[in-house]
Design an enzyme around this catalytic site. Sequence first.
Site, short mmCIF file in Angstrom:
data_model
loop_
_atom_site.label_atom_id
_atom_site.label_comp_id
_atom_site.label_asym_id
_atom_site.label_seq_id
_atom_site.Cartn_x
_atom_site.Cartn_y
_atom_site.Cartn_z
CG PHE A 1 -2.03 -1.08 1.06
CD1 PHE A 1 -2.78 -1.21 -0.10
CD2 PHE A 1 -2.27 -1.97 2.09
CE1 PHE A 1 -3.76 -2.19 -0.23
CE2 PHE A 1 -3.23 -2.96 1.98
CZ PHE A 1 -3.99 -3.07 0.81
CD GLU B 1 -2.61 5.05 5.45
OE1 GLU B 1 -3.08 4.79 4.34
OE2 GLU B 1 -1.42 4.92 5.72
CD GLU C 1 0.22 1.06 13.87
OE1 GLU C 1 -0.35 -0.03 14.08
OE2 GLU C 1 -0.24 1.93 13.11
CD GLU D 1 -9.44 -1.35 6.29
OE1 GLU D 1 -8.60 -0.58 6.83
OE2 GLU D 1 -9.21 -1.97 5.25
#
Length: 621
Positions: free
Chosen positions: A313, A419, A376, A428
């Site tokens: 990606f 994103e 993250e 998602e």
Amino acid sequence: MTSQRSVSCGLDFSCAANLNECLVYAHDSKYDFICVPLVHPLFKREFISGAATNRLGPFTRPDLILSSSDWNNLIIAKFSPFINVDSTNPIIRRNSEETLNQELSLASHFGLSGVTLQLKHGINKNVNLARIISDKISNNNSNFQVWVQVPMENPIRQTYSYRTEDCLVDENPWEWWNAFRTICDYNKRLGIALIVSHDVPEMEEIDKWLGEPVRCLILPTTIFLTNKKGYPVLSKAHQAIVKKFVALEVQFILTGATRYQSISYYHNYLDYLWKGCQNDGTIEKFARGYEDYLQCPLQPLMDNLESQTYEIFEKDPVKYREYQSATYEAIKAFISKKEKRKIIIMVVGAGRGPLVTASINAAEMANQEVKIYAVEKNPNAVITLQALQRDIWKDKVTVVSCDMRDWNPPEKADIIVSELLGSFGDNELSPECLDNVMKFLQDDGINIPQSYTSYIAPIHSSKLYNEVRQLRDKDKHPLAHFETPYVVHFQNKYDIANPKPLFTFKHPNTDSVTDNSRYETKTFQVEQNCVLHGFSGYFTAILFENITLSIEPSTYSTDMFSWFPIFFPIKEPIQLKAGDEIVVHFWRRCDSKKVWYEWCLSKPIPISIHNSTGRSSTIGL
């Protein structure tokens, strides 16, 4: 041009007295295979009554004249044209049944990869034929494909009409095929050999064939024109037909007498046309091999993505460029209304850092100091972030190893960048994630993206219906796979109607009560007879003001490949007539542990709710 794939083209013989000579002739003229009668017409037999009942000797050529490999790769067999298993005459019908079964058995014995037969004119003229063919190809001992020859236009007239009870009924060859394959229960070994007509149908009719398993186009030599240099070419209208089917990787069969010095001229032209039609753009190169391949949507909230997934990606040439532009514009908007100070940017769901890099680049373009938090939850991706922070980003970036929903930041953000979008926008769980981090945002802060909207459209695709039907899971109900959405790079499909917007989510969410469940009803008009197999899903996103990302076909972000569309199947194909209305109901439902979609129809016929209570497919929180 050397990297381009060559055309696959066969040569049709009405009769093949010497099979080896036919193969040599075809090979010398550059053709890949030949299409020949399985049995010579002079060896016709009569099984019930007639002069040929007691004929002695073999009824066709022996298998020894070719190797098994040649039978398998170089021969497409045609059944005897006099076979009429739907005849009202019982003698003709029974003779035809015996003959067809004999030839089907012979095709299996030779190990042929394909056989071909023509449909008779009329929906009700092929029912017994469908039964016999279905019987044979449902048997695991037979491995050949059956190419059903169907004219693109009715050969009797452009539209074949007849009266029944004083009511005019239009019938075209697609109706013959649709009835035939329905009776054969959509067997995956049935394909179409589409006979291209002199008169070209309306493009809408041709588009409908794009949703069918067209294996080859049969091109009569009589449809070719002669150019100024004396070589065969197709008209622009016929070229447009070929171009539409190139994407389906169809083969060609040339039939009829040549009008030129060599029949290879037709092959040369078709190869030139084929290579000129191939699309080798960014998305085509990326998606090659994934056409109509069903994939389960990613669940990055539940599962930690692998390095390879991030790597794929991150190569997208469009997404991060647009994110960088949106962040740049958002920074400029802050500069214009605030005193000079560092702007706080939080990248939530930072992955391996491409959005962090885009934010740093945007700040440098705007000549603005920034402080960036890279948040993250995947501990493996955090290793990469920490390495980038140490070696490249330095003190501009603080890496936070944490689920964004559990983080307690030391200060509020001016800009939050994420994103978290899926193929359907919210699938998602971007809404659930961002609702939890909006408390980190200043009152006048900016979220990128600002909003996103899902879209749906009804589609006709025999290929996708069969792909879903082949899925098996011993722990699930046989129909559970029809209650599951799939990510698909669509190829073999016909769009029944244009997409319509479904669910929209905005960030920051200004509603007093946060509720991400949704229910919408959409109505679509059917333009021509076709079959509904499910719904395609897309999304558009507004990153900031007029900077957008989209996989919705009418606004598609050219060359972007980070998202394939999504497909919502239905359990049974629904026959549609021109003028019908499709009324579809979609729900997005939520509880404390999961989110799921439900869908059903109320028109043209009611069907049961798919995935009720999330019994077959959920997205874990």
